[in-house]
Write a protein that holds these residues in place. Structure first.
Motif, short mmCIF file in Angstrom:
data_model
loop_
_atom_site.label_atom_id
_atom_site.label_comp_id
_atom_site.label_asym_id
_atom_site.label_seq_id
_atom_site.Cartn_x
_atom_site.Cartn_y
_atom_site.Cartn_z
N THR B 114 -74.74 38.08 4.62
CA THR B 114 -76.11 38.31 4.20
C THR B 114 -77.07 37.84 5.30
N SER B 115 -78.33 38.19 5.16
CA SER B 115 -79.30 37.74 6.18
C SER B 115 -80.04 36.49 5.69
N ASN B 116 -80.70 35.85 6.62
CA ASN B 116 -81.50 34.64 6.33
C ASN B 116 -80.69 33.44 5.87
N ILE B 117 -79.46 33.33 6.37
CA ILE B 117 -78.65 32.14 6.05
C ILE B 117 -79.32 30.91 6.67
N SER B 118 -79.88 31.07 7.86
CA SER B 118 -80.54 29.93 8.53
C SER B 118 -81.67 29.39 7.66
N HIS B 119 -82.38 30.30 7.00
CA HIS B 119 -83.47 29.86 6.12
C HIS B 119 -82.93 29.05 4.96
N TYR B 120 -81.80 29.50 4.40
CA TYR B 120 -81.17 28.77 3.29
C TYR B 120 -80.79 27.35 3.75
#
Lengths: 388, 365
Positions: B114-120
């Motif tokens: 998925t995308s935005n794992i860094s944000h998580y």
């Protein structure tokens, strides 16, 4: 190898610098820069404290931790006063007392952000050195400026929001009041009409005269309410702009209003402009009606003219009427401000005119001489986009 | 423990006996022939608390398996959460009450595709900060097709993460063993996991120049990954090992699609490694965690699937280097884990990172 390290240092500063100013939101701006700094330098935490008189208040923290809101004591004041530009300190009780997170050991770098407070960078290990803070200083200065801009932007946004709400409330209020007033007014008008039809033969001359006066007042009030409604809806919505031939528009206006026989209207060749027909008609109709209504001469003259002023068209509506005292030059554009000797006026027509001109990004002014006449000048932007 | 049975009743019974009233961490090989929805239903019926993920391969002891279920007990569980909508960032990180003078470990599995794992991860650190250690990996299929891959009592989900907070100490070691070939370069334009520009030029042109010169190989229409798996990018950090980003493919605009996100103006090196450097790094990561541990109960290995694709049959040596280092110090410790699509931990106790091509070894006390 040494040159390579220097290049790396410079490029890292480039990366930090490019993370600043990407957002006009305070928190997002802090997130973008400080989270990057934490990641790249393996730091544990960062927070900003702002000074408000003798109080310290945290305005940002990563991790979120606990809010700092405390009065400065002597030891905190001494510590912060000592941070003229930046300083590297070992964590101690004083620093712990103004930290958003628990700190027992490690190192804290403090940067003085002037009006924006103090920035703290915390590392449990020794991941930040004097060289680091010296290198970071110009970037931190840029960050401080960016925070100032974020705050100014936020204040401006708040102000605009508040103005928007106030405008909306005023507009809603005007709408509501106008509609509520119209209903009893219609009843009065109907009842007086019935009275006149059914009882005019039973009333004496004075009674019939008073009935006439009531109906005149009702008519005047209806005009006033319509004016308020028109005023409150101008500029409420974005309007469509399209080509409007002002020669045709003025011709239409002149066919709509009653022009006494002694009044002569002279219209120069007018341009085709970008605009909204309904509002432009309101604009010209109000000015022409006034020019006719306040003319006391046997041979009244109204001249409509235009001049090309590059980015603007400058229009004028000139009459040879009663004229206006200079003390009223500003007042007459304000809602419900009218000339003292003018009982027939509702005091809203010129407010509508000014609001429409404002909407088109133009200006309006007048010259006048008592007994000789008045000229209203107004400009309209040639490239109106409907938002003024 | 490893379960090879495909009988759901039997699996549930074994898990229940193994975790004994505790919560279970269930790591499933993607080719395991079980109906995962059925398993979740039966685990719920049995009253078990659990979270888990589907992975390209699982690790048990010194074995790497396509099929099989590795069970770990989540001792001293404080809280367990499911976070949905990772890609849209439309979620809240729940509040956890951390006691003072108590060590905590947070274990998370996230949909690795998925995308935005860094944000998580950034949100986790923003909320929990230094109050806990962080450890975990990216779940998903080696086919790289996104599908439901993380699960808990609420079901199985894609574009989601599960995490458990336990009051327990953990010792974590992180290494990758890739070293710089050339750099630094500036990723002048990036969008999510796509590098759109390097040094204001087309990224593939820059990458190709460096990699072809170093490897002596030539990129053709169908050999990008064969060469690129040995030449990842490294996000430059200050005085620490870089964070690896794995280029997967070249898209129609000659842009580089990576596993894991990059941001505009990130400094990267182009890296290369070999069998020896990767295995040495795995051993180093293990030594790092072993050196800090006192009496660990279990070891969890989160190793990137792309390392096995690079090391091929020599990957056994990497796993042996890890397991023998652990067993030399702590012979009783159970060893399990997964080959993942991205690895999660913080370097030391700093900000959380999402890695590629990296080994993370966690010893849990």
């Amino acid at each position: 190898m040494k040159i390579e390290n220097h290049i790396l240092d410079i490029l890292q500063l480039y990366e930090y610098a490019m993370a600043i100013g990407k957002s006009s939101d305070y928190k997002e701006s802090c997130d973008l820069f400080l989270k990057l700094l934490l990641k790249r330098k393996n730091l544990n935490a960062s927070w900003i404290l702002e000074k408000n008189e003798n109080h310290l208040q945290s305005s940002y923290s990563i991790p979120l931790g606990d809010e700092v809101k405390k009065e400065q004591n002597a030891s905190i004041a001494t510590l912060l006063e000592d941070v003229k530009v930046s300083k590297l300190l070992t964590a101690d009780d004083v620093l712990a007392s103004i930290a958003t997170i628990e700190i027992e050991s490690g190192v804290v770098a403090i940067f003085n952000l002037d009006a924006q407070g103090y920035l703290f960078l915390y590392t449990k290990k020794d991941n930040i050195s004097l060289k680091d803070i010296t290198q970071l200083q110009p970037v931190i200065n840029k960050f401080s400026t960016s925070l100032k801009a974020c705050k100014a932007f936020s204040a401006q946004e708040k102000l605009l929001k508040s103005l928007e709400i106030q405008n909306q409330e005023l507009s809603d209020y005007a709408h509501m009041v106008s509609h509520d007033l119209k209903s009893p007014l219609r009843s009065i008008d109907t009842l007086t009409a019935w009275l006149k039809d059914d009882y005019s033969d039973k009333l004496d001359a004075s009674g019939n005269k008073n009935l006439g006066l009531i109906r005149n007042s009702v008519e005047k009030m209806d005009t006033l309410i319509n004016g308020i409604l028109a005023y409150s809806t101008i500029g409420k919505n974005r309007f469509e702009v399209y080509d409007v031939d002002l020669n045709n528009l003025v011709k239409d206006v002149l066919s709509l209003i009653r022009i006494p026989d002694h009044i002569y209207i002279i219209t120069q060749d007018l341009p085709v402009i970008k605009g909204d027909k309904y509002r432009l008609q309101q604009l010209f109709q109000n000015l022409i009606t006034n020019a006719i209504a306040y003319n006391d001469k046997d041979k009244g003259l109204v001249e409509i003219d235009v001049k090309d002023q590059n980015e603007f068209w400058q229009f004028s509506v000139k009459d040879n009427g009663i004229g206006i005292e200079e003390t009223y030059f500003e007042k007459i554009f304000k809602t419900f401000q009218k000339l003292e000797n003018n009982k027939a006026s509702t005091g809203i027509g010129l407010s509508i005119v000014k609001k429409i001109v404002d909407l088109y990004g133009g200006t309006i002014w007048l010259t006048s001489e008592l007994g000789k006449g008045t000229t209203f000048y107004f400009t309209l932007k040639k490239q109106s986009n409907g938002t003024a | 423990m490893l379960i090879t049975s495909t009988n759901i009743t039997e699996i549930v019974s074994v898990i229940s006996d193994h975790v004994n009233q505790n919560a279970a961490l269930i790591t499933v090989g993607e080719h395991t022939e079980i109906d995962i929805d059925n398993l979740i239903e039966e685990l719920n019926t049995a009253g078990l608390r659990f979270m888990g993920g589907l992975f390209p391969k699982v690790i048990h002891g010194n074995s790497i398996l396509d099929k099989g279920i590795v069970i770990n007990t989540l001792n001293n569980l404080e809280s367990m959460f499911l976070i949905k909508n990772i890609s849209t960032k439309d979620y809240e990180i729940p509040e956890v009450h951390f006691k003072q003078n108590q060590d905590y470990s947070l274990f998370t599995y996230v949909d690795g595709l998925t995308s935005n794992i860094s944000h998580y991860l950034s949100e986790l650190y923003e909320h929990y900060g230094m109050q806990t250690n962080y450890f975990g990996g990216g779940a998903g299929s080696l086919s790289l097709e996104q599908q439901p891959c993380v699960f808990c009592n609420d079901g199985i989900f894609q574009d989601a993460a599960v995490f458990a907070v336990m009051s327990m100490s953990s010792r974590i070691g992180v290494r990758h063993g890739w070293s710089k070939v050339e750099g630094p370069f500036i990723v002048t334009k990036a969008e999510g996991n796509i590098i759109k520009e390097i040094n204001w030029r087309n990224p593939f042109e820059v990458y190709k120049e460096v990699v072809e010169a170093h490897s002596g190989k030539t990129f053709t229409d169908d050999n990008f990954f064969d060469i690129a798996k040995g030449y990842p990018f490294g996000i430059v950090k200050d005085n620490a090992e870089c964070i690896v980003r794995d280029p997967l493919m070249v898209n129609e605009n000659n842009e580089l699609v990576c596993v894991g996100e990059l941001e505009d103006n990130t400094l990267v090196d182009i890296l290369n490694g070999n069998e020896a450097s990767l295995i040495a790094a795995a051993e180093e990561a293990t030594k790092e965690s072993v050196a800090q541990a006192i009496m660990p109960r279990k070891a969890i290995i989160i190793d990137c699937i792309s390392r096995i694709l690079f090391l091929e049959e020599n990957f056994d040596k990497e796993l042996t280097a890890i397991t023998s280092t652990i067993q030399n110090h702590f012979p009783e410790v159970s060893i399990g884990g997964a080959l993942t699509l991205g690895e999660i931990s913080s370097y030391g106790e700093g900000f959380l990172e999402f890695y590629n091509k990296t080994v993370v070894v966690g010893l849990f006390e």
